[in-house]
Design an enzyme around this catalytic site. Sequence first.
Site, PDB file in Angstrom:
ATOM      1  N   ASP A  54       0.839  -1.200   0.000  1.00  0.00           N
ATOM      2  CA  ASP A  54       0.000   0.000   0.000  1.00  0.00           C
ATOM      3  C   ASP A  54       0.879   1.257   0.000  1.00  0.00           C
ATOM      4  OD1 ASP A  54      -2.524   1.531   0.445  1.00  0.00           O
ATOM      5  OD2 ASP A  54      -1.651   1.899   2.411  1.00  0.00           O
ATOM      6  N   GLU A 126      -2.192  -5.149  -3.632  1.00  0.00           N
ATOM      7  CA  GLU A 126      -1.232  -4.422  -2.803  1.00  0.00           C
ATOM      8  C   GLU A 126      -0.200  -5.372  -2.209  1.00  0.00           C
ATOM      9  OE1 GLU A 126      -4.055  -0.698  -1.325  1.00  0.00           O
ATOM     10  OE2 GLU A 126      -3.722  -2.395   0.014  1.00  0.00           O
TER      11      GLU A 126
END
Length: 234
Positions: A54, A126
């Site tokens: 992320d 992610e």
Amino acid sequence: MINHSINFKKFEKKIGVEFITEQLLRQAFTHRSYLNENRGLKLEHNERLEFLGDAVLELAVTDFLYKKFPHKPEGELTAFRSALVNANTLADIASELDFNAYLLMSKGEAKDTGRARQYILANTIEAVIGAIYIDQGYTEAARFILNFILSKFDEIHASGSWIDGKSRFQERAQDRAGFTPVYKTLKEVGPDHDKKFVVGLYIDTELVAEGEGKSKQDAEQQAALNGLKAKGWN
């Protein structure tokens, strides 16, 4: 029957990354629920990789937008970034890359093809970015992001989906209904490090739409976009 020994070679070829440590890629595709059903396996779930990925994704996207638009204000760049990294965009990209064929999750989670699956797919992309970063370094992770996520920018920009949904909904609600919309948090689910928010969008006492997100702000934006669709105000 869930396959414990998925071969990732086809996936590696598709994304153009040959992992040095394939176990990292396997971990990226392992949902926590899978380990709850298969406690004897020596695997880790993907939440730590997701946390790392992320941050790498946000840096790469921010760097791209900062350089691409040297004269755009911070607010507009933030809107562009949000449109690129939100759960809907990431889940669509993960589906295009056939992530569903490689996911390791519980039988219950595997049956869910709705919003919950979208979040799993978004989180997994992610985690894959995090795995690439650890295995190959930032340059390779940024190349993946450029090829498969930032390549969607022109399409997203042309569609107008990056425009602030809350502002659009408020303008239309005031013009057409004579009310300023209100957002209320309906529930919070998950542990602190992976919390999801569900927000309701109201005009007076009418619940127009709901939205989900990793933050209240993301959930409100999603509720606004869903509200625009529900009212036919797109």
